[in-house]
Motif scaffolding. Structure first.
Motif, PDB file in Angstrom:
ATOM      1  N   GLY A  82     -17.709  17.896 -48.456  1.00  0.00           N
ATOM      2  CA  GLY A  82     -18.781  17.093 -49.027  1.00  0.00           C
ATOM      3  C   GLY A  82     -19.204  17.592 -50.398  1.00  0.00           C
ATOM      4  N   VAL A  83     -19.871  16.738 -51.135  1.00  0.00           N
ATOM      5  CA  VAL A  83     -20.419  17.099 -52.442  1.00  0.00           C
ATOM      6  C   VAL A  83     -21.856  16.582 -52.520  1.00  0.00           C
ATOM      7  CG1 VAL A  83     -18.213  17.075 -53.633  1.00  0.00           C
ATOM      8  CG2 VAL A  83     -19.557  14.987 -53.533  1.00  0.00           C
ATOM      9  N   THR A  84     -22.645  17.215 -53.380  1.00  0.00           N
ATOM     10  CA  THR A  84     -24.023  16.789 -53.609  1.00  0.00           C
ATOM     11  C   THR A  84     -24.170  16.337 -55.057  1.00  0.00           C
ATOM     12  OG1 THR A  84     -24.891  18.324 -51.953  1.00  0.00           O
ATOM     13  CG2 THR A  84     -26.438  17.478 -53.579  1.00  0.00           C
ATOM     14  N   LEU A  85     -24.757  15.174 -55.242  1.00  0.00           N
ATOM     15  CA  LEU A  85     -24.983  14.629 -56.582  1.00  0.00           C
ATOM     16  C   LEU A  85     -26.480  14.427 -56.803  1.00  0.00           C
ATOM     17  CD1 LEU A  85     -22.202  11.873 -56.673  1.00  0.00           C
ATOM     18  CD2 LEU A  85     -22.148  14.078 -57.830  1.00  0.00           C
ATOM     19  N   THR A  86     -26.967  14.917 -57.912  1.00  0.00           N
ATOM     20  CA  THR A  86     -28.366  14.652 -58.265  1.00  0.00           C
ATOM     21  C   THR A  86     -28.472  13.264 -58.880  1.00  0.00           C
ATOM     22  OG1 THR A  86     -28.131  15.548 -60.499  1.00  0.00           O
ATOM     23  CG2 THR A  86     -28.721  17.096 -58.742  1.00  0.00           C
ATOM     24  N   ASP A  87     -29.653  12.702 -58.842  1.00  0.00           N
ATOM     25  CA  ASP A  87     -29.858  11.397 -59.466  1.00  0.00           C
ATOM     26  C   ASP A  87     -29.539  11.440 -60.948  1.00  0.00           C
ATOM     27  OD1 ASP A  87     -30.737  10.718 -56.993  1.00  0.00           O
ATOM     28  OD2 ASP A  87     -32.730  10.038 -57.612  1.00  0.00           O
ATOM     29  N   GLU A  88     -29.926  12.546 -61.581  1.00  0.00           N
ATOM     30  CA  GLU A  88     -29.679  12.673 -63.020  1.00  0.00           C
ATOM     31  C   GLU A  88     -28.184  12.642 -63.332  1.00  0.00           C
ATOM     32  OE1 GLU A  88     -33.661  14.369 -62.137  1.00  0.00           O
ATOM     33  OE2 GLU A  88     -31.669  14.551 -61.268  1.00  0.00           O
ATOM     34  N   ALA A  89     -27.398  13.315 -62.497  1.00  0.00           N
ATOM     35  CA  ALA A  89     -25.960  13.366 -62.736  1.00  0.00           C
ATOM     36  C   ALA A  89     -25.330  11.992 -62.608  1.00  0.00           C
ATOM     37  CB  ALA A  89     -25.303  14.336 -61.756  1.00  0.00           C
ATOM     38  N   ILE A 136     -13.037  15.348 -53.480  1.00  0.00           N
ATOM     39  CA  ILE A 136     -12.953  15.262 -52.018  1.00  0.00           C
ATOM     40  C   ILE A 136     -11.498  15.079 -51.594  1.00  0.00           C
ATOM     41  CG2 ILE A 136     -13.517  13.834 -50.008  1.00  0.00           C
ATOM     42  CD1 ILE A 136     -16.273  13.380 -51.237  1.00  0.00           C
ATOM     43  N   ALA A 137     -10.775  14.196 -52.308  1.00  0.00           N
ATOM     44  CA  ALA A 137      -9.357  13.984 -51.993  1.00  0.00           C
ATOM     45  C   ALA A 137      -8.563  15.265 -52.177  1.00  0.00           C
ATOM     46  CB  ALA A 137      -8.789  12.877 -52.876  1.00  0.00           C
ATOM     47  N   LEU A 138      -8.818  15.977 -53.270  1.00  0.00           N
ATOM     48  CA  LEU A 138      -8.121  17.235 -53.541  1.00  0.00           C
ATOM     49  C   LEU A 138      -8.419  18.259 -52.459  1.00  0.00           C
ATOM     50  CD1 LEU A 138      -6.366  18.895 -55.477  1.00  0.00           C
ATOM     51  CD2 LEU A 138      -8.455  19.532 -56.702  1.00  0.00           C
ATOM     52  N   SER A 139      -9.681  18.306 -52.033  1.00  0.00           N
ATOM     53  CA  SER A 139     -10.094  19.258 -51.007  1.00  0.00           C
ATOM     54  C   SER A 139      -9.413  18.964 -49.669  1.00  0.00           C
ATOM     55  CB  SER A 139     -11.615  19.205 -50.844  1.00  0.00           C
ATOM     56  OG  SER A 139     -12.047  20.092 -49.846  1.00  0.00           O
ATOM     57  N   LEU A 140      -9.318  17.672 -49.314  1.00  0.00           N
ATOM     58  CA  LEU A 140      -8.658  17.284 -48.069  1.00  0.00           C
ATOM     59  C   LEU A 140      -7.161  17.609 -48.131  1.00  0.00           C
ATOM     60  CD1 LEU A 140     -10.419  13.858 -47.371  1.00  0.00           C
ATOM     61  CD2 LEU A 140     -10.842  16.031 -46.217  1.00  0.00           C
ATOM     62  N   ASP A 141      -6.554  17.326 -49.277  1.00  0.00           N
ATOM     63  CA  ASP A 141      -5.139  17.658 -49.463  1.00  0.00           C
ATOM     64  C   ASP A 141      -4.909  19.154 -49.312  1.00  0.00           C
ATOM     65  OD1 ASP A 141      -4.324  15.090 -49.836  1.00  0.00           O
ATOM     66  OD2 ASP A 141      -4.111  15.208 -52.005  1.00  0.00           O
ATOM     67  N   ASP A 142      -5.819  19.936 -49.863  1.00  0.00           N
ATOM     68  CA  ASP A 142      -5.711  21.385 -49.801  1.00  0.00           C
ATOM     69  C   ASP A 142      -5.735  21.859 -48.354  1.00  0.00           C
ATOM     70  OD1 ASP A 142      -5.441  23.904 -50.894  1.00  0.00           O
ATOM     71  OD2 ASP A 142      -7.578  24.197 -51.185  1.00  0.00           O
ATOM     72  N   VAL A 160      -9.330   8.002 -44.207  1.00  0.00           N
ATOM     73  CA  VAL A 160     -10.477   8.564 -44.920  1.00  0.00           C
ATOM     74  C   VAL A 160     -11.776   7.863 -44.515  1.00  0.00           C
ATOM     75  CG1 VAL A 160     -11.519   8.863 -47.176  1.00  0.00           C
ATOM     76  CG2 VAL A 160      -9.077   9.260 -46.882  1.00  0.00           C
ATOM     77  N   ASN A 161     -12.767   8.669 -44.176  1.00  0.00           N
ATOM     78  CA  ASN A 161     -14.092   8.154 -43.841  1.00  0.00           C
ATOM     79  C   ASN A 161     -15.099   8.781 -44.799  1.00  0.00           C
ATOM     80  OD1 ASN A 161     -16.177   6.855 -42.253  1.00  0.00           O
ATOM     81  ND2 ASN A 161     -16.643   8.871 -41.421  1.00  0.00           N
ATOM     82  N   ILE A 162     -15.790   7.945 -45.561  1.00  0.00           N
ATOM     83  CA  ILE A 162     -16.777   8.430 -46.521  1.00  0.00           C
ATOM     84  C   ILE A 162     -18.166   7.988 -46.080  1.00  0.00           C
ATOM     85  CG2 ILE A 162     -17.600   8.310 -48.910  1.00  0.00           C
ATOM     86  CD1 ILE A 162     -15.029   9.807 -48.720  1.00  0.00           C
ATOM     87  N   GLU A 163     -19.107   8.929 -46.085  1.00  0.00           N
ATOM     88  CA  GLU A 163     -20.497   8.621 -45.754  1.00  0.00           C
ATOM     89  C   GLU A 163     -21.411   9.295 -46.769  1.00  0.00           C
ATOM     90  OE1 GLU A 163     -21.206   8.124 -41.179  1.00  0.00           O
ATOM     91  OE2 GLU A 163     -20.046   9.963 -41.485  1.00  0.00           O
ATOM     92  N   SER A 164     -22.587   8.718 -46.931  1.00  0.00           N
ATOM     93  CA  SER A 164     -23.560   9.313 -47.854  1.00  0.00           C
ATOM     94  C   SER A 164     -24.944   9.315 -47.220  1.00  0.00           C
ATOM     95  CB  SER A 164     -23.594   8.544 -49.183  1.00  0.00           C
ATOM     96  OG  SER A 164     -24.123   7.250 -49.002  1.00  0.00           O
ATOM     97  N   ASP A 165     -25.775  10.241 -47.670  1.00  0.00           N
ATOM     98  CA  ASP A 165     -27.137  10.357 -47.155  1.00  0.00           C
ATOM     99  C   ASP A 165     -28.028  10.872 -48.275  1.00  0.00           C
ATOM    100  OD1 ASP A 165     -29.161  10.136 -45.351  1.00  0.00           O
ATOM    101  OD2 ASP A 165     -28.717  12.014 -44.292  1.00  0.00           O
ATOM    102  N   ARG A 166     -29.317  10.558 -48.175  1.00  0.00           N
ATOM    103  CA  ARG A 166     -30.263  10.922 -49.212  1.00  0.00           C
ATOM    104  C   ARG A 166     -31.196  12.032 -48.769  1.00  0.00           C
ATOM    105  NH1 ARG A 166     -30.729  10.280 -54.358  1.00  0.00           N
ATOM    106  NH2 ARG A 166     -32.919   9.631 -54.368  1.00  0.00           N
ATOM    107  N   ASP A 167     -31.499  12.926 -49.715  1.00  0.00           N
ATOM    108  CA  ASP A 167     -32.575  13.902 -49.540  1.00  0.00           C
ATOM    109  C   ASP A 167     -33.685  13.461 -50.474  1.00  0.00           C
ATOM    110  OD1 ASP A 167     -34.346  16.042 -49.643  1.00  0.00           O
ATOM    111  OD2 ASP A 167     -32.748  17.523 -49.349  1.00  0.00           O
ATOM    112  N   VAL A 171     -25.956  13.278 -50.787  1.00  0.00           N
ATOM    113  CA  VAL A 171     -24.844  14.038 -50.221  1.00  0.00           C
ATOM    114  C   VAL A 171     -23.754  13.052 -49.808  1.00  0.00           C
ATOM    115  CG1 VAL A 171     -24.091  15.604 -48.391  1.00  0.00           C
ATOM    116  CG2 VAL A 171     -26.366  15.859 -49.399  1.00  0.00           C
ATOM    117  N   ILE A 172     -22.542  13.302 -50.272  1.00  0.00           N
ATOM    118  CA  ILE A 172     -21.401  12.447 -49.933  1.00  0.00           C
ATOM    119  C   ILE A 172     -20.358  13.300 -49.224  1.00  0.00           C
ATOM    120  CG2 ILE A 172     -19.596  10.934 -50.835  1.00  0.00           C
ATOM    121  CD1 ILE A 172     -21.361  10.530 -53.308  1.00  0.00           C
ATOM    122  N   THR A 173     -19.944  12.867 -48.058  1.00  0.00           N
ATOM    123  CA  THR A 173     -18.932  13.617 -47.303  1.00  0.00           C
ATOM    124  C   THR A 173     -17.715  12.736 -47.032  1.00  0.00           C
ATOM    125  OG1 THR A 173     -19.824  13.003 -45.132  1.00  0.00           O
ATOM    126  CG2 THR A 173     -20.692  15.012 -46.154  1.00  0.00           C
TER     127      THR A 173
END
Length: 277
Positions: free
Chosen positions: A87-94, A110-116, A238-245, A252-254
């Motif tokens: 997963g990765v975390t993105l700020t609103d500003e980013a 995420i794709a690179l990480s899964l391949d790894d 591939v299953n992608i999900e996102s959630d807000r803090d 957060v995107i996983t």
């Protein structure tokens, strides 16, 4: 006035398509692994597959004589389905600034990480599942193994030595090959461009297309394999999900993939290892 919300920018379906398109692109061991998606959507966490024993060569049978009949036997091997995830975390500003296309970068990462992760699983399969009959022991005392050991190891293929073969080597072994040069049996990629069948090939040595990987450390083994030696079975794409803090205003995107790797054809993979003292 219309307000752009982060929810409008993070489209998990679009991101899933981006990751799916990139998945398996960066698998170093992908040259010898077939990707099987036929089991996507089927239930069960354990994969069973048959391993058949050879019935032996046919014999000459005279007129009126009885044909020898052998029993076709098969054993069953199993692998447990795993979940590779990151997963990765993105700020609103980013996200809102758009600098460097953060959403596309998140999908690529995420794709690179899964391949790894899948790459590591393939290497682990080679390390643990190649049997003694397809293992060559080298007596090399320095760089392990020496480039010339490939020549002797290829004998294990017997009459099936022909065809595309990939040798995965550590950087130090590749250096030894380059030092050996043309007289030592090494051909740089520029010399075999028309015959390169494997992505990432840096040259050819004794009929093997050479791929360098940092996953093989100095104290570890080397592998020679043909395409189709390993199979990567995906039970869910591939299953992608996102959630807000809402406190930190971050998203957060996983991403995850369910599957397993196994040695599909043991006759196609050779392990080169250091002989124990």
């Amino acid at each position: 006035m219309a307000v752009t919300m982060l929810a409008n920018l993070v489209d998990v379906e679009v991101m899933a398509d981006l990751v799916e398109a990139k998945l398996t692109d960066n698998i170093v061991f992908g040259a010898i692994a077939d990707i099987d998606t036929t089991l996507v959507g089927t239930p069960g966490s354990t994969l069973l597959f048959p391993v058949y024993s050879y019935i032996g060569a046919a014999t000459v049978v005279g007129e009126g004589s009885t044909i020898s009949v052998s029993t076709l036997t098969a054993s069953t091997a199993s692998v447990t389905i795993k979940k590779w995830a990151k997963g990765v975390t993105l700020t609103d500003e980013a996200v809102l600034s758009g600098v460097g296309q953060p959403l596309n970068q998140a999908a690529a990462q995420i794709a690179l990480s899964l391949d790894d992760a899948i790459d590591g699983d393939i290497l682990n399969t080679l390390s643990t599942d190649i049997g003694s009959t397809m293992t060559f022991e080298t007596t090399a005392s320095t760089v392990m193994p020496k480039a010339a050991d490939i020549v002797d190891a290829l004998e294990l293929y017997g009459e099936d030595i022909d065809g595309v073969k990939v040798a995965y080597v550590q950087p130090k072994v590749y250096t030894e090959m380059r030092k050996a040069g043309l007289n030592g049996g090494f051909l740089p990629a520029s010399e075999i461009a028309a015959n390169v069948a494997v992505k990432g090939t840096l040259g050819e040595f004794q009929g093997c297309q050479i791929i360098v990987t940092n996953r093989l450390k100095t104290s570890q083994d080397m592998y020679i394999a043909k395409p189709g030696a390993v199979k990567v079975v995906l039970k869910r794409g591939v299953n992608i999900e996102s959630d807000r803090d809402i406190l930190t205003k971050e998203t957060v995107i996983t991403g995850d993939v369910h599957g397993a790797t196994y040695l599909y054809d043991a006759s196609k993979a050779i392990k080169v290892t250091k002989k124990s003292a």
